[in-house]
Design a protein around this motif. Structure first.
Motif, short mmCIF file in Angstrom:
data_model
loop_
_atom_site.label_atom_id
_atom_site.label_comp_id
_atom_site.label_asym_id
_atom_site.label_seq_id
_atom_site.Cartn_x
_atom_site.Cartn_y
_atom_site.Cartn_z
N THR A 37 35.86 44.58 30.37
CA THR A 37 37.13 45.31 30.34
C THR A 37 38.26 44.33 30.65
O THR A 37 38.04 43.16 30.94
N ARG A 38 39.49 44.82 30.59
CA ARG A 38 40.65 43.95 30.75
C ARG A 38 40.71 43.36 32.17
O ARG A 38 40.37 44.01 33.15
N SER A 39 41.19 42.12 32.24
CA SER A 39 41.05 41.30 33.45
C SER A 39 41.80 41.83 34.67
O SER A 39 42.98 42.19 34.59
N GLN A 40 41.08 41.83 35.78
CA GLN A 40 41.62 42.26 37.07
C GLN A 40 40.69 41.75 38.16
O GLN A 40 39.48 41.62 37.95
N ALA A 41 41.25 41.42 39.32
CA ALA A 41 40.41 40.97 40.44
C ALA A 41 40.91 41.64 41.71
O ALA A 41 42.11 41.90 41.88
N LEU A 42 39.98 41.92 42.62
CA LEU A 42 40.29 42.56 43.90
C LEU A 42 39.86 41.62 45.02
O LEU A 42 38.71 41.16 45.05
N ILE A 43 40.78 41.35 45.94
CA ILE A 43 40.49 40.46 47.07
C ILE A 43 40.31 41.31 48.33
O ILE A 43 41.24 42.03 48.73
N ASP A 44 39.15 41.21 48.93
CA ASP A 44 38.85 41.89 50.21
C ASP A 44 39.18 43.38 50.19
O ASP A 44 39.48 43.97 51.24
N GLY A 45 39.15 44.00 49.04
CA GLY A 45 39.40 45.44 48.94
C GLY A 45 40.85 45.84 49.15
O GLY A 45 41.17 47.03 49.10
N LYS A 46 41.76 44.87 49.38
CA LYS A 46 43.14 45.29 49.68
C LYS A 46 44.24 44.55 48.93
O LYS A 46 45.40 44.94 49.02
N LEU A 47 43.88 43.48 48.25
CA LEU A 47 44.88 42.76 47.45
C LEU A 47 44.39 42.72 46.00
O LEU A 47 43.34 42.15 45.72
N LEU A 48 45.16 43.32 45.11
CA LEU A 48 44.78 43.35 43.69
C LEU A 48 45.53 42.26 42.94
O LEU A 48 46.70 41.99 43.24
N ILE A 49 44.85 41.65 41.97
CA ILE A 49 45.56 40.77 41.05
C ILE A 49 45.50 41.42 39.67
O ILE A 49 44.43 41.62 39.11
N ASP A 50 46.65 41.80 39.20
CA ASP A 50 46.89 42.47 37.92
C ASP A 50 46.44 43.93 37.91
O ASP A 50 45.64 44.36 38.75
N PHE A 51 47.04 44.67 36.98
CA PHE A 51 46.84 46.11 36.92
C PHE A 51 46.74 46.54 35.45
O PHE A 51 47.66 47.12 34.88
N PRO A 52 45.60 46.24 34.82
CA PRO A 52 45.45 46.58 33.40
C PRO A 52 45.24 48.08 33.20
O PRO A 52 45.02 48.81 34.16
N PRO A 53 45.28 48.53 31.93
CA PRO A 53 45.04 49.95 31.66
C PRO A 53 43.66 50.39 32.09
O PRO A 53 43.40 51.58 32.23
N ASP A 54 42.74 49.44 32.29
CA ASP A 54 41.37 49.78 32.69
C ASP A 54 41.21 49.92 34.20
O ASP A 54 40.10 50.13 34.69
N THR A 55 42.30 49.87 34.95
CA THR A 55 42.21 49.94 36.41
C THR A 55 41.51 51.21 36.88
O THR A 55 40.65 51.17 37.77
#
Ligand SMILES: [Zn+2]
Ligand SMILES: [Zn+2]
Ligand SMILES: [Zn+2]
Length: 279
Positions: A37-55
């Motif tokens: 799915t479209r790229s996104q990463a979550l750091i320690d459950g509290k910091l998100l990097i990017d917010f694609p339509p697949d969030t």
């Protein structure tokens, strides 16, 4: 620090949203394993990097409480990285008992414009109270949700100040490099001057082992190797730094096993949807 890769595809997804090429047909035959799915990463459950339509799909697939996210770093305004319309649902009767009442968003001026356009029609005033947008630019430093963040210039589009991020907490550093072609020299000198030493480097690998990007807006394994050499040369990494690759295009046959082996042969680790790494 923990990074969870929620999505690992380029803009079109894999299988791609409107595509019936041989790669996408094969991926559809084993979606559980092959889908990206479209790229996104979550750091320690509290910091998100990017917010694609697949969030939303990511939250369902991996059991994530999106209300617990305190801060969002947006790399750039392209659709696969920022789906602003979703934020109208963050509050009022659409979201009750949220863990964090306030979400802080960080992005460039174009991301802010997309945020304003995308929420203009439906964002209620009381929902807006829970969203705070900070406009950031390349070569800046700020703190977000308790992390020290450096914003760096991507080589991605002349239309906006697309950003890469170095995220540090408690002596551990993630260097997140999406979307970008080969960065300019100033990227390395800025990091070196600030004494950044990354423990995990995550790189754009849209092209994988296919044809290089004609526009220079993305990387493949060959460019990833150049970046690694430069990071070593400038002393921005350690002897045991791990190199992950992500954001794969359907054109380059990003089947899980094939990409894993192709990456491993070059000393990289291929991310896949759901991969979690503690470092
Ligand atoms: Zn992208
Ligand atoms: Zn396809
Ligand atoms: Zn992009």
């Amino acid at each position: 620090m923990k990074i969870q890769y929620l999505g690992t595809a380029a803009a079109e997804g894999f299988p791609a949203v409107f595509c019936n090429c041989a790669h996408c047909r094969a991926a559809r035959a084993d979606l559980v394993r092959e889908r990206r799915t479209r790229s996104q990463a979550l750091i320690d459950g509290k910091l998100l990097i990017d917010f694609p339509p697949d969030t939303y799909l990511h939250a369902l697939a991996f059991g994530i409480d999106l209300s617990a996210v305190r801060a969002l770093l947006v790399t750039h305004s392209h659709t696969d990285h920022f789906y602003a319309q979703e934020f109208v649902n963050r509050g009022y009767k659409f979201a009750r008992e949220m863990k964090e009442p306030l979400l802080e968003l960080y992005g460039n001026a174009e991301v802010r414009a997309v945020f304003e356009e995308g929420t203009r029609r439906e964002l209620r005033e009381d929902v807006a109270q829970g969203l705070r947008f900070h406009t950031v630019s390349s070569f800046s430093a700020f703190s977000a949700a308790g992390y020290d963040v450096l914003a760096l210039p991507a080589a991605h589009t002349p239309k906006e100040d697309a950003l890469l991020y170095a995220v540090t907490r408690e002596g551990r550093t993630l260097l997140y490099m999406n979307d970008t072609g080969l960065p300019r020299e100033e990227f390395y000198t800025f990091l070196a001057e600030r004494g950044v030493r990354a423990d995990l480097v995550s790189m754009d690998c849209t092209q994988a082992d296919g044809e290089p990007s004609s526009s220079g807006r993305h990387m493949g394994f060959a460019e990833n190797e150049v970046v690694r050499e430069k990071l070593v040369k400038y002393g921005i990494v350690k002897a045991d730094t791990k190199y992950y690759v992500t954001h794969f295009s359907h054109s380059n046959a990003p089947f899980r096993d094939r990409i894993r082996e192709a990456a491993r042969a070059r000393g990289f680790i291929a991310a896949y949807d759901g991969l979690t790494v503690e470092f």
